[in-house]
Design a protein around this motif. Structure first.
Motif, PDB file in Angstrom:
ATOM      1  N   PRO A  11       0.844  -1.190   0.000  1.00  0.00           N
ATOM      2  CA  PRO A  11       0.000   0.000   0.000  1.00  0.00           C
ATOM      3  C   PRO A  11       0.885   1.248   0.000  1.00  0.00           C
ATOM      4  CG  PRO A  11       0.118  -0.935   2.211  1.00  0.00           C
ATOM      5  CD  PRO A  11       0.882  -1.865   1.310  1.00  0.00           C
ATOM      6  N   MET A  12       0.601   2.185  -0.872  1.00  0.00           N
ATOM      7  CA  MET A  12       1.341   3.457  -0.856  1.00  0.00           C
ATOM      8  C   MET A  12       0.357   4.595  -1.105  1.00  0.00           C
ATOM      9  SD  MET A  12       4.946   2.704  -2.815  1.00  0.00           S
ATOM     10  CE  MET A  12       4.239   1.775  -4.174  1.00  0.00           C
ATOM     11  N   SER A  13       0.169   5.383  -0.057  1.00  0.00           N
ATOM     12  CA  SER A  13      -0.778   6.484  -0.151  1.00  0.00           C
ATOM     13  C   SER A  13      -0.322   7.484  -1.219  1.00  0.00           C
ATOM     14  CB  SER A  13      -0.861   7.173   1.216  1.00  0.00           C
ATOM     15  OG  SER A  13      -1.824   8.171   1.175  1.00  0.00           O
ATOM     16  N   PHE A  39      -3.942   3.470   2.131  1.00  0.00           N
ATOM     17  CA  PHE A  39      -4.691   3.414   3.383  1.00  0.00           C
ATOM     18  C   PHE A  39      -5.917   4.336   3.307  1.00  0.00           C
ATOM     19  CE2 PHE A  39      -1.988   6.552   6.229  1.00  0.00           C
ATOM     20  CZ  PHE A  39      -2.215   7.565   5.324  1.00  0.00           C
ATOM     21  N   GLN A  69      -6.804  -1.515   2.962  1.00  0.00           N
ATOM     22  CA  GLN A  69      -6.149  -1.114   4.209  1.00  0.00           C
ATOM     23  C   GLN A  69      -6.850   0.089   4.835  1.00  0.00           C
ATOM     24  OE1 GLN A  69      -2.374   1.077   4.803  1.00  0.00           O
ATOM     25  NE2 GLN A  69      -1.576  -0.858   5.567  1.00  0.00           N
ATOM     26  N   ASN A  96      -3.743  -0.718   9.428  1.00  0.00           N
ATOM     27  CA  ASN A  96      -2.461  -0.021   9.357  1.00  0.00           C
ATOM     28  C   ASN A  96      -1.935   0.304  10.757  1.00  0.00           C
ATOM     29  OD1 ASN A  96      -0.732   2.407   9.452  1.00  0.00           O
ATOM     30  ND2 ASN A  96      -0.919   2.378   7.241  1.00  0.00           N
ATOM     31  N   LYS A 138      -0.574  -4.602   9.380  1.00  0.00           N
ATOM     32  CA  LYS A 138       0.760  -4.207   8.880  1.00  0.00           C
ATOM     33  C   LYS A 138       1.424  -3.337   9.938  1.00  0.00           C
ATOM     34  CE  LYS A 138       3.187  -2.315   4.856  1.00  0.00           C
ATOM     35  NZ  LYS A 138       3.532  -0.919   5.019  1.00  0.00           N
ATOM     36  N   HIS A 168       7.107  -4.128   8.166  1.00  0.00           N
ATOM     37  CA  HIS A 168       8.051  -3.207   7.519  1.00  0.00           C
ATOM     38  C   HIS A 168       9.176  -3.011   8.530  1.00  0.00           C
ATOM     39  CE1 HIS A 168       8.924   1.144   5.974  1.00  0.00           C
ATOM     40  NE2 HIS A 168       9.892   0.308   5.703  1.00  0.00           N
ATOM     41  N   TYR A 176      11.398   6.703   6.524  1.00  0.00           N
ATOM     42  CA  TYR A 176      11.821   5.866   5.392  1.00  0.00           C
ATOM     43  C   TYR A 176      13.332   5.901   5.221  1.00  0.00           C
ATOM     44  CZ  TYR A 176       6.941   5.426   4.442  1.00  0.00           C
ATOM     45  OH  TYR A 176       5.614   5.135   4.570  1.00  0.00           O
ATOM     46  N   SER A 199       8.506  -6.433   4.408  1.00  0.00           N
ATOM     47  CA  SER A 199       8.460  -5.242   3.554  1.00  0.00           C
ATOM     48  C   SER A 199       9.676  -4.375   3.829  1.00  0.00           C
ATOM     49  CB  SER A 199       7.175  -4.452   3.850  1.00  0.00           C
ATOM     50  OG  SER A 199       7.232  -3.166   3.273  1.00  0.00           O
ATOM     51  N   ASP A 201      12.676  -2.255   1.043  1.00  0.00           N
ATOM     52  CA  ASP A 201      13.889  -2.210   0.222  1.00  0.00           C
ATOM     53  C   ASP A 201      14.071  -3.384  -0.737  1.00  0.00           C
ATOM     54  OD1 ASP A 201      14.361   0.048   1.789  1.00  0.00           O
ATOM     55  OD2 ASP A 201      15.591  -1.073   3.208  1.00  0.00           O
ATOM     56  N   GLY A 223       7.039  -2.073  -2.691  1.00  0.00           N
ATOM     57  CA  GLY A 223       6.447  -0.738  -2.768  1.00  0.00           C
ATOM     58  C   GLY A 223       7.134   0.110  -3.816  1.00  0.00           C
ATOM     59  N   ARG A 224       8.142   0.875  -3.370  1.00  0.00           N
ATOM     60  CA  ARG A 224       8.747   1.855  -4.273  1.00  0.00           C
ATOM     61  C   ARG A 224       9.314   1.242  -5.546  1.00  0.00           C
ATOM     62  NH1 ARG A 224      11.966   4.402   0.626  1.00  0.00           N
ATOM     63  NH2 ARG A 224      11.907   2.184   1.121  1.00  0.00           N
TER      64      ARG A 224
HETATM   65  C1  LIG Z   1       4.711   7.145  -0.858  1.00  0.00           C
HETATM   66  C2  LIG Z   1       4.492   6.049   0.140  1.00  0.00           C
HETATM   67  C3  LIG Z   1       3.253   5.870   0.694  1.00  0.00           C
HETATM   68  C4  LIG Z   1       3.021   4.833   1.618  1.00  0.00           C
HETATM   69  N1  LIG Z   1       1.761   4.646   2.105  1.00  0.00           N
HETATM   70  C5  LIG Z   1       1.517   3.576   2.908  1.00  0.00           C
HETATM   71  C6  LIG Z   1       0.190   3.265   3.301  1.00  0.00           C
HETATM   72  O1  LIG Z   1      -0.794   3.926   2.915  1.00  0.00           O
HETATM   73  N2  LIG Z   1       0.012   2.204   4.132  1.00  0.00           N
HETATM   74  C7  LIG Z   1       1.078   1.425   4.570  1.00  0.00           C
HETATM   75  O2  LIG Z   1       0.866   0.473   5.326  1.00  0.00           O
HETATM   76  N3  LIG Z   1       2.320   1.686   4.184  1.00  0.00           N
HETATM   77  C8  LIG Z   1       2.565   2.721   3.358  1.00  0.00           C
HETATM   78  N4  LIG Z   1       3.837   2.941   2.899  1.00  0.00           N
HETATM   79  C9  LIG Z   1       4.913   1.988   3.280  1.00  0.00           C
HETATM   80  C10 LIG Z   1       5.053   0.882   2.219  1.00  0.00           C
HETATM   81  O3  LIG Z   1       3.914   0.069   2.150  1.00  0.00           O
HETATM   82  C11 LIG Z   1       6.280   0.002   2.481  1.00  0.00           C
HETATM   83  O4  LIG Z   1       6.111  -0.699   3.684  1.00  0.00           O
HETATM   84  C12 LIG Z   1       7.584   0.807   2.548  1.00  0.00           C
HETATM   85  O5  LIG Z   1       7.644   1.753   1.499  1.00  0.00           O
HETATM   86  C13 LIG Z   1       8.815  -0.092   2.458  1.00  0.00           C
HETATM   87  O6  LIG Z   1       8.770  -0.872   1.289  1.00  0.00           O
HETATM   88  P1  LIG Z   1       9.545  -0.494  -0.099  1.00  0.00           P
HETATM   89  O7  LIG Z   1      11.010  -0.302   0.239  1.00  0.00           O
HETATM   90  O8  LIG Z   1       9.287  -1.694  -0.960  1.00  0.00           O
HETATM   91  O9  LIG Z   1       8.951   0.771  -0.626  1.00  0.00           O
HETATM   92  C14 LIG Z   1       4.091   3.980   2.008  1.00  0.00           C
HETATM   93  C15 LIG Z   1       5.352   4.174   1.439  1.00  0.00           C
HETATM   94  C16 LIG Z   1       5.565   5.178   0.515  1.00  0.00           C
HETATM   95  C17 LIG Z   1       6.932   5.336  -0.082  1.00  0.00           C
END
Ligand SMILES: Cc1cc2nc3c(=O)[nH]c(=O)nc-3n(C[C@H](O)[C@H](O)[C@H](O)COP(=O)(O)O)c2cc1C
Length: 341
Positions: A11-13, A39, A69, A96, A138, A168, A176, A199, A201, A223-224
């Motif tokens: 999930p990424m807002s 979320f 979420q 969340n 999560k 995470h 982050y 979760s 990197d 995610g990213r």
């Molecule tokens: C822009 C952005 C928005 C995010 N929004 C949420 C979210 O809405 N809910 C959530 O549980 N995690 C959120 N995360 C965290 C990601 O789900 C993930 O756990 C975190 O980025 C690490 O994973 P990655 O390195 O694969 O990005 C967000 C991360 C980013 C970068």
């Protein structure tokens, strides 16, 4: 519930709306193991706020299975919001407990729940009892370095009825920055019976496979890296099938970006599309030869068509091995902008 492929779109807002999720499905030829929404505020959902309701939108023909979420800190409202999500088509409801944003934690939601374990236990239990679909949680590794409590929180969530835990491996205070600690993911996996998804990197298909092989880790969340490479789920699947990892040429990038813009246009106003496109383009072309020149050029365009004009020329030139001459034209154009109408 059975999840066929243990690689999950995180999930990424502000990023993983329905259009983005469908783009990942398209690029990765339907190999995304689980789609998770951005979320959604329990306050917004239970008060029928338009923005929150819009976040529930999804395309059932692609985004399956779908986890919705939700975030907030109120026990009864969480249970009611979960029912709304279930009625809206969620196959999983995820709570969340990781969001670090001050406006979320100040109201008792997100990562604050990892400091309010009693509330969290009641909240998970009540939510589990309110819906028929599985409830998952999560979490982060903890609030700060001196309060890593993911194992304790995960055990408590499991006892309260959570059917999957995603960890995470960063603390709330880390936001982050730094690197995710997958040791915490393993510790949690060793201490609960429900599946644990890690979760943080994972940037390539090889890394995803490596993480999935860690003892106890049931799956990975991406995610990213999926913004940069929405083909990554397909690439993981290729490796699992023993096939060479799919490569992605310019024509494929253009096809997927165009589809993304079209899918986004189904739900958001035309003037908002270039902004969404820029967000994806910025990540997708990171590290590509002349990628920064394309971004500079495309970012100046005000309409979707004008952006695609540049994007198309760039990717066609990339496939033809003619990026050098494309760059000459792009630089000239930047230095000699057409006079304002
Ligand atoms: C822009 C952005 C928005 C995010 N929004 C949420 C979210 O809405 N809910 C959530 O549980 N995690 C959120 N995360 C965290 C990601 O789900 C993930 O756990 C975190 O980025 C690490 O994973 P990655 O390195 O694969 O990005 C967000 C991360 C980013 C970068």
């Amino acid at each position: 519930m059975h999840i066929e492929r243990p690689f999950v779109l995180a999930p990424m807002s502000g990023v993983t709306d329905s259009a983005f999720r469908r783009m990942c499905g398209l690029a990765s030829t339907d190999t995304v193991g689980l789609y998770v929404t951005e979320f959604i505020s329990i306050e917004g959902l239970t008060r029928a706020n338009m923005k929150s309701a819009a976040r529930l939108a999804f395309d059932a023909s692609v985004e399956r299975p779908l986890s919705v979420q939700i975030f907030g800190g109120e026990v009864d409202r969480m249970a009611s919001a979960a029912q709304i999500a279930e009625e809206g088509g969620a196959q999983i409801v995820d709570i969340n407990c990781g969001c670090p944003a001050p406006k979320v934690v100040k109201r008792g939601g997100g990562a604050e729940l990892m400091r309010q374990c009693d509330t969290l236990a009641r909240l998970v239990e009540k939510t589990v009892n309110a819906v028929k679909v599985p409830v998952t949680v999560k979490i982060r590794s903890g609030w700060g370095n001196d309060s890593i409590n993911a194992v304790q929180v995960a055990k408590m969530c499991e006892a309260a009825g959570a059917q999957m835990i995603c960890v995470h491996g960063r603390t709330r205070l880390q936001l982050y920055t730094g690197l995710a600690d997958w040791g915490v993911v393993s510790d949690v996996a060793a201490n609960v019976k429900v599946p644990v998804v890690g979760s943080g990197d994972v940037t390539t298909a090889e890394e995803a496979i490596w993480r999935m092989r860690m003892p106890g880790v049931a799956g990975v969340m991406i995610g990213r890296a999926a913004i940069m490479n929405p083909w990554i789920f397909g690439q993981i699947d290729d490796l699992i099938q023993g096939k060479p990892q799919r490569t992605v040429d310019g024509a494929e990038r253009l096809r997927v970006l165009r589809a993304f813009a079209e899918m986004a246009a189904e739900r958001i106003p035309a003037h908002a599309i270039p902004g969404r496109l820029k967000q994806v383009l910025a990540r997708m072309t990171k590290g590509m030869e002349f990628g920064s020149l394309l971004r500079e050029r495309a970012m100046r365009a005000h309409t979707t068509e004008a952006m695609f004009d540049w994007i198309e020329r760039f990717f066609v030139a990339a496939d033809a091995g003619e990026l050098d001459s494309w760059a000459v034209g792009a630089r000239f154009d930047l230095q000699n902008p057409p006079p304002a109408a």
